[in-house]
Write a protein that holds these residues in place. Structure first.
Motif, PDB file in Angstrom:
ATOM      1  N   ARG A 111      -3.904   9.052 -40.649  1.00  0.00           N
ATOM      2  CA  ARG A 111      -2.361   9.606 -40.336  1.00  0.00           C
ATOM      3  C   ARG A 111      -2.011  10.942 -40.633  1.00  0.00           C
ATOM      4  NH1 ARG A 111       0.557   9.857 -44.769  1.00  0.00           N
ATOM      5  NH2 ARG A 111      -0.129   9.427 -46.954  1.00  0.00           N
TER       6      ARG A 111
ATOM      7  N   LEU B  28      -0.990   4.960 -35.272  1.00  0.00           N
ATOM      8  CA  LEU B  28      -0.500   5.469 -36.703  1.00  0.00           C
ATOM      9  C   LEU B  28      -1.735   5.855 -37.521  1.00  0.00           C
ATOM     10  CD1 LEU B  28       2.160   2.839 -37.373  1.00  0.00           C
ATOM     11  CD2 LEU B  28       2.532   5.010 -36.389  1.00  0.00           C
TER      12      LEU B  28
ATOM     13  N   TYR C 144       1.712  12.213 -35.158  1.00  0.00           N
ATOM     14  CA  TYR C 144       0.995  11.060 -34.725  1.00  0.00           C
ATOM     15  C   TYR C 144       0.419  11.055 -33.287  1.00  0.00           C
ATOM     16  CZ  TYR C 144       2.783   8.732 -39.015  1.00  0.00           C
ATOM     17  OH  TYR C 144       2.976   8.445 -40.312  1.00  0.00           O
TER      18      TYR C 144
ATOM     19  N   THR D 288      -4.366  11.547 -35.737  1.00  0.00           N
ATOM     20  CA  THR D 288      -3.605  12.993 -36.005  1.00  0.00           C
ATOM     21  C   THR D 288      -3.741  13.823 -34.606  1.00  0.00           C
ATOM     22  OG1 THR D 288      -3.358  12.920 -38.295  1.00  0.00           O
ATOM     23  CG2 THR D 288      -3.216  14.798 -37.357  1.00  0.00           C
TER      24      THR D 288
END
Length: 401
Positions: A59, A36, A31, A39
């Motif tokens: 995510r 959240l 993360y 990436t």
């Protein structure tokens, strides 16, 4: 001299780690700090030095390494799902937009020799599934176009025997749906094992499909689906744990159950077909063992194990398994002899999988950290059908033979 880990902190909680081969480099998705929906893909060499980082929207999914050594990640871009391929220098080689409906969400994906296999969900995580919508499994070509698509009809995910005294506490009827938490999509030769589960109860099913055409061969009865593995060409081990279920079943390429064991664990399959691994459950914590699963359905008792939270182990060519379990780096050899390589009070429960690399280097994630253990005395990774989580260092659970 006692082992001492080297620790590398990544931007956020690690999703998974993979490598193109025993000499690295390592690639990890995590993360993006507290975001959240972001990436970060990080590449590191075997010394733990960061080589480069790549950020993406959506995510994190596990990074998958292709047979040619490139890295694939999934991201959500402008309302559609895109698979992005990067080389080991961090350069983007191409992005593939997958065919899907606007309301669908990517459950899981794996790399095939000529494209991708994907499970699609009819609603987002923890979202109620609207009437008339269903999950599906699809095969896509290298351009993202659909080769075949199979709608998965799930009328109920309530186990038939949860009203018995042995299996009490029936879960509520499902309202949300997810790709199975553990090993949601496995491909072995001409068979696919695709898992779907109720997001709330964890009750799910595994469907076995034909790789070439997508036809459903069979499916398991609803149950608390947990750890799974590829056992042989077209054959799978499906574990169930929870609601008093604690078992593992082997299914052949016809989708028939051929063997069942009264145990559930993080299983390893060596090049001779032997099955073993640490048991994993959250009730009988003082009675778990490292077990062997014999062909006749009996269990072989290894050492007792404390606790529950365990990295997915790796198996070396000498038959020694290595894993982290609640603050301890442990090995269990082919004769079931336990050895403690490192002890600590670290009981973090967010664990990844063990990567066993060259010269006995062991790497795994705890939360947002990667731990590197050197000079473990372990040999090279075994070349059986499932010597580690994900089936290989590449993290791509696909076996062509």
């Amino acid at each position: 001299m006692p082992l001492s880990p080297q620790t590398v902190t990544l931007p956020g909680q690690v999703r998974d780690v993979a490598a193109p081969g025993p000499n690295g480099p390592l690639v990890a998705t995590a993360y993006d700090r507290d975001n959240l929906s972001g990436t970060v893909l990080t590449a590191l060499d075997a010394s733990g030095a960061v080589l480069w980082k790549h950020r993406a929207d959506g995510r994190p999914y596990p990074p998958l390494v292709s047979v040619s050594g490139t890295v694939w990640i999934a991201q959500r871009d402008a309302g559609c799902y895109v698979l992005t391929e990067l080389d080991l220098a961090g350069s983007v080689l191409r992005s593939v937009v997958l065919d899907h409906e606007p309301h669908e969400h990517l459950g899981a994906f794996v790399l095939l020799a000529d494209g991708f296999c994907v499970s699609w969900l009819p609603a987002g995580s923890s979202r109620v599934v609207p009437p008339g919508r269903a999950p599906r499994v699809a095969r896509h070509d290298e351009s993202g176009r659909t080769v075949w698509s199979t709608t998965i009809l799930l009328s109920s995910l309530k186990p038939e025997d949860t009203d018995s005294a042995e299996h009490p506490g029936p879960p509520r009827e499902p309202r949300t749906l997810t790709a199975a938490h553990w090993q949601p999509l496995l491909v072995s030769a001409d068979r696919i094992a695709a898992g779907f589960a109720d997001d709330g109860s964890g009750i799910g099913v595994t469907l076995f499909l034909d790789t070439a055409h997508g036809g459903v061969i069979s499916q398991t009865l609803p149950g608390p689906r947990s750890r799974c593995a590829i056992a042989a060409p077209g054959e799978f081990l499906i574990g169930e744990q929870g609601y008093s279920f604690f078992r593992t079943t082997r299914y052949d390429r016809t989708g028939m159950a051929t063997q069942r064991w009264s145990s559930h664990g993080l299983l390893l399959i060596d090049r001779h077909g032997g099955i073993r691994g640490p048991e994993s459950e959250n009730i009988r914590r003082l009675r778990s063992r490292f077990r062997g699963l014999a062909e006749n359905g009996t269990l072989l008792d290894g050492p007792l194990l404390r606790g529950c939270y365990t990295t997915y182990p790796a198996l070396d060519r000498n038959g020694t398994a290595v894993f982290w379990r609640e603050g301890r780096l442990l090995t269990v050899d082919a004769d079931f002899q336990l050895r403690k390589l490192f002890l600590s009070e670290d009981d973090r429960g967010v664990t990844g999988r063990i990567l066993l690399l060259a010269d006995g280097l062991v790497v795994f994630s705890l939360g947002s950290e990667l731990l590197f253990f050197r000079d473990t005395g372990l040999g090279p990774l075994d070349d059986g059908p499932w010597p580690c989580g994900g089936g290989n260092l590449n993290g791509n659970p696909v076996r062509y033979q």
